[in-house]
Enzyme design. Structure first.
Site, short mmCIF file in Angstrom:
data_model
loop_
_atom_site.label_atom_id
_atom_site.label_comp_id
_atom_site.label_asym_id
_atom_site.label_seq_id
_atom_site.Cartn_x
_atom_site.Cartn_y
_atom_site.Cartn_z
N LYS A 19 31.49 39.77 39.33
CA LYS A 19 32.00 40.29 40.61
C LYS A 19 31.49 41.71 40.86
CE LYS A 19 35.91 37.25 41.09
NZ LYS A 19 37.34 37.06 41.09
N LYS A 60 31.25 27.45 40.05
CA LYS A 60 32.60 26.92 39.90
C LYS A 60 33.22 26.68 41.28
CE LYS A 60 35.81 29.94 38.78
NZ LYS A 60 37.21 30.15 39.14
N LYS A 99 38.64 29.33 45.19
CA LYS A 99 39.55 29.28 46.34
C LYS A 99 38.82 29.62 47.63
CE LYS A 99 43.51 30.30 43.44
NZ LYS A 99 43.95 31.42 42.61
P1 TYM Z 1 43.23 31.67 38.69
O1 TYM Z 1 44.32 31.86 39.69
O2 TYM Z 1 41.87 32.11 39.07
O3 TYM Z 1 43.15 30.15 38.28
C1 TYM Z 1 44.30 29.46 37.83
C2 TYM Z 1 43.90 28.45 36.77
O4 TYM Z 1 43.01 27.49 37.32
C3 TYM Z 1 41.84 27.41 36.49
N1 TYM Z 1 40.70 27.13 37.37
C4 TYM Z 1 39.83 26.14 37.17
N2 TYM Z 1 39.73 25.21 36.21
C5 TYM Z 1 38.71 24.32 36.29
N3 TYM Z 1 37.80 24.33 37.29
C6 TYM Z 1 37.85 25.25 38.27
N4 TYM Z 1 36.95 25.25 39.26
C7 TYM Z 1 38.91 26.21 38.25
N5 TYM Z 1 39.25 27.25 39.05
C8 TYM Z 1 40.35 27.81 38.49
C9 TYM Z 1 41.73 28.78 35.85
O5 TYM Z 1 40.95 28.75 34.69
C10 TYM Z 1 43.19 29.09 35.58
O6 TYM Z 1 43.61 28.48 34.38
N6 TYM Z 1 44.05 35.48 35.58
C11 TYM Z 1 44.40 34.11 35.87
C12 TYM Z 1 45.90 33.92 36.08
C13 TYM Z 1 46.73 34.45 34.95
C14 TYM Z 1 47.01 33.78 33.72
C15 TYM Z 1 47.82 34.69 32.96
C16 TYM Z 1 46.68 32.52 33.21
C17 TYM Z 1 47.32 35.66 34.91
N7 TYM Z 1 47.98 35.81 33.73
C18 TYM Z 1 48.28 34.36 31.69
C19 TYM Z 1 47.14 32.21 31.93
C20 TYM Z 1 47.92 33.11 31.19
C21 TYM Z 1 43.66 33.69 37.13
O7 TYM Z 1 43.21 34.51 37.88
O8 TYM Z 1 43.65 32.33 37.30
#
Ligand code: TYM
Length: 329
Positions: free
Chosen positions: A112, A195, A198
């Protein structure tokens, strides 16, 4: 003793099929066997400026979406991160255990910041992994189901917990990451080298949202980029588009990849894509029906308030323990 499982999603925009297949589905499948926590990572959403009203709506949607995807508030503690104030302090403490170089090496930050230029990038993007470290450590978490893109952050959590324990004595549980073998990185349907996110650069044509109109989702699958080999074969290097669709189908139906390949031996992409589209639409239809059933602000508010009370109890204990060993109290 049951293992402690925790995961979270940033409430920025609408949740995608990637979020569901990569993280939420794995969490739901394991929620009964574990002491389970799932939270809405709203502090993570403000690492870059957000419209406050939209953020509120996204948080509420995210809670309803958890329930719609099968999170059971009778088995799982569901809460909003900002309701548990201990997250901020624990994130702050963990930031101070971290080397600049460690955060600088985080792949998400590198990608990013390459786009924005390091001077223009928000500090939040740089330090958010240590907030995530705090999220995980507060609950004595054993297992963190996430998609592949978050693996590095959970590994950082383990490293920092280990470093802290060595410096100050045994304080934190070392968490394991759980990356499911199938569907851990769902790719953009139009650009299967990226990937599924959103938001994407091509008018979201490569992203399927969980609340998406079914006809639109079907169209996106039917026009997903593939190749001209016309073989339904799982080969991520040479056939990333078709492999992505195979992963989506396998993850939704729990059918083995080899069995899908076998069923489609000698058949073309059209028939295969139609089955993928059917299964995706069935899934979305079920989630959307549930979403509309659960999307009652009073009920959702009650669930997260109750969840925050329970989460706070454990978070407070862990934070106090770490503050004691640091000499802060
Ligand atoms: P975030 O909001 O970007 O994504 C949430 C979860 O979805 C998974 N994910 C995917 N898995 C497979 N293919 C994809 N295209 C895809 N896009 C998203 C992400 O790997 C994630 O598991 N920082 C984290 C949120 C967070 C968190 C935590 C997670 C904050 N604190 C503690 C676990 C434990 C995030 O931005 O996820």
């Amino acid at each position: 003793m049951k293992k402690v499982m925790l995961t979270g999603v940033r409430p920025s925009g609408n949740l995608t099929l990637g979020n569901y297949l990569g993280a939420i589905k794995n969490f739901v499948d394991k929620q009964k066997q574990c002491k389970s926590y799932i939270f809405i990572a709203d502090l993570h959403a403000i690492t870059s400026p957000k419209d406050p009203q939209k953020l509120k709506e996204s948080v509420q949607n995210c809670i309803a979406m958890y329930l719609a995807c099968g999170v059971d508030p009778n088995k799982t503690i569901v809460f909003k991160q900002s309701d548990v104030l201990e997250h901020g302090t624990m994130g702050f403490i963990m930031t101070f255990q971290t080397k600049f170089g460690e955060l600088n090496r985080m792949t998400q930050f590198k990608c990013k910041s390459q786009v924005a230029g390091k001077q223009g990038v928000d500090t939040g993007l740089f330090v958010y992994p240590t907030l995530m470290v705090g999220d995980i450590l507060l609950y004595n978490t054993n297992v963190v189901p996430v998609g592949k893109d978050q693996q590095q952050h959970v590994e950082l959590t383990r490293d920092l917990a280990e470093r802290f324990n060595k410096r100050y004595g045994n304080t934190f549980v070392l968490p394991d990451v759980y990356i499911a073998p199938v569907g851990n990185k769902i790719l953009n349907l139009q650009n299967p080298l990226e990937k599924m996110n959103k938001s994407d650069s091509g008018d979201n044509k490569g992203t399927i949202f969980l609340m998406e109109d079914l006809n639109s989702a079907r169209k996106k699958i039917m026009s997903a980029k593939t190749d001209s080999l016309n073989k339904v074969k799982f080969d991520e290097e040479n056939q990333p588009g078709i492999s992505n669709l195979i992963s989506i189908l396998a993850k939704i139906t729990d059918e083995a990849i080899q069995s899908i390949e076998k069923r489609y031996e000698g058949k073309g992409y059209g028939e295969f894509k139609k089955e993928v589209a059917d299964k995706v639409c069935e899934l979305l239809n079920k989630i959307q029906t549930n979403f509309n059933k659960f999307n009652d602000p009073d009920i959702l508010d009650g669930i997260v308030k109750d969840g925050a009370k329970k989460a706070t109890k454990t978070a407070k204990q862990t934070l106090q323990k770490s503050m004691r060993v640091l000499g802060l109290c």
